[in-house]
Design an enzyme around this catalytic site. Sequence first.
Site, mmCIF file in Angstrom:
data_model
loop_
_atom_site.group_PDB
_atom_site.id
_atom_site.type_symbol
_atom_site.label_atom_id
_atom_site.label_comp_id
_atom_site.label_asym_id
_atom_site.label_seq_id
_atom_site.Cartn_x
_atom_site.Cartn_y
_atom_site.Cartn_z
ATOM 1 N NE ARG A 163 34.973 -1.915 10.728
ATOM 2 C CZ ARG A 163 35.141 -2.842 11.666
ATOM 3 N NH1 ARG A 163 35.009 -4.121 11.338
ATOM 4 N NH2 ARG A 163 35.421 -2.515 12.900
ATOM 5 C CB SER A 233 35.049 4.895 12.517
ATOM 6 O OG SER A 233 34.929 4.645 13.892
ATOM 7 C CD GLU A 328 34.420 1.892 9.100
ATOM 8 O OE1 GLU A 328 33.410 1.439 9.637
ATOM 9 O OE2 GLU A 328 35.502 2.043 9.711
#
Length: 349
Positions: A163, A233, A328
Site C-alpha cells: 500500500r 477498507s 489506509e
Amino acid sequence: MKILSTKNLKSYNSFSLNENADLILEAESTQDLVYIWSCEEYSRYKKLPLGRGSNTLFCGDFSGIVVLNRLFGKQVNELENSYLIKVSSGEDWPSFVEWCVDNNYYGVENLAMIPGCVGSSPIQNIGAYGVELKDLCDSVEYLDLTTLKIKKLNNDQCLFGYRDSIFKQQLKDKVIITAVTLRLTKKWEPLLSYGPLASLNKSGVTVKEVYEKICNIRNTKLPDPKVLGNAGSFFKNPIISNEHYRDLVIEYPNIPAYPFGNKKKIAAGWLIDNAGLKGFEINGAGVHKEQALVLVNNGNATSADVLELANYVKNKIFEMYKIELEHEVRFYSGTKETFLSELFNERAF
C-alpha cells in the site's frame, strides 16, 4: 476545464460527508492541469487533485481548490506475449477491470471492484486476493508540478511497497498521475490462493468466472458507497514480527496470517471483528455489520464522528493485540493531508 457552481464536496467523496472547498474545478486534459497549476488567479490556493474520492476523508472544509480528475481514454499495444494497455488516470478502476475481462485482457480480474480511479491505483499500490498493482504495472506517467512537464517512471522506479509507492513518499504532493500503463500477459494462470477463490477449480476456471466470483464476494460483504457512505477498507492489514504472531496464536489460535517476507501480514478485519466491534456505532458513524474493515456513514455522520470511531477502533485493537492499526484512507484537514494521531492532538472530541 470546468468551474463548478457548487463548492460542496458531498457528491465527490464516497463517505458522503457534507464538507466544502473554496472552489471545485474539473480538469479534462493535461493542458487543463498545467493551466490550473500555472494560472496566477489560482496561485494563492492550495490545490488537491481528486479522482473518485473513494479513499479520502475530509476532516472538515478544505481550504483550497479541489481539482477533479476527468482524464479519460485507453490505448492498447499488442506485443508477442503481452498487451501494453495505457489508461488515462481519470478512468474508473472497476469499469476498467470489467472492460479488460470483456475484451480478454488477463491479469487484473483479482482487482475487480476496488473503488477509485486508475490514477490512484499506483499511489496506494492497490491489491486484493494475492495480486497487487505492482505485479501488472509497466510504467506510470505523471505531470511534474514544479516543471509542469510530463515524465514517466518504470515499475522499479515507482518503489512499490505494501500500500505504498514513491507517489506517497518522495513524490507526494509534487506530481499528478496522468496515465498508467499495464503489461498483461497472454498466457494466463489464475491466482486462487486467497480465501473463497480456493473453491474454484484451477484447471478449468475462466477469467470471467474468477471475475464474477470476486464481484459476488464484494457485493455480499462490502456496502455500495451510493447507498451507504464509506471508503472501502479503512485500515491496512498490519505487518508484525513472527515472534509477535507466535504470541498471539497462543491466545487467538484462529487468527489469520499470511507470510510477508520474514514477517506476517494479519487480517485487520478479523482483528476488529474478533474484538466484537462489528456494528459498533458512534453517532452516525459505524463499523459495517458484514465487513469489519469498513467504516460507514449511516446517513448523518460528521467527519468528527468518523474520526472518533476510527480512533476508538484503533485503541481497542492495540489494547487487545498490541497491534497499531494504520489507516489506509487518506485524511485531509484544512489545507493538508494529516493523520489520526495528529488530529486527536489538535482536537477535543
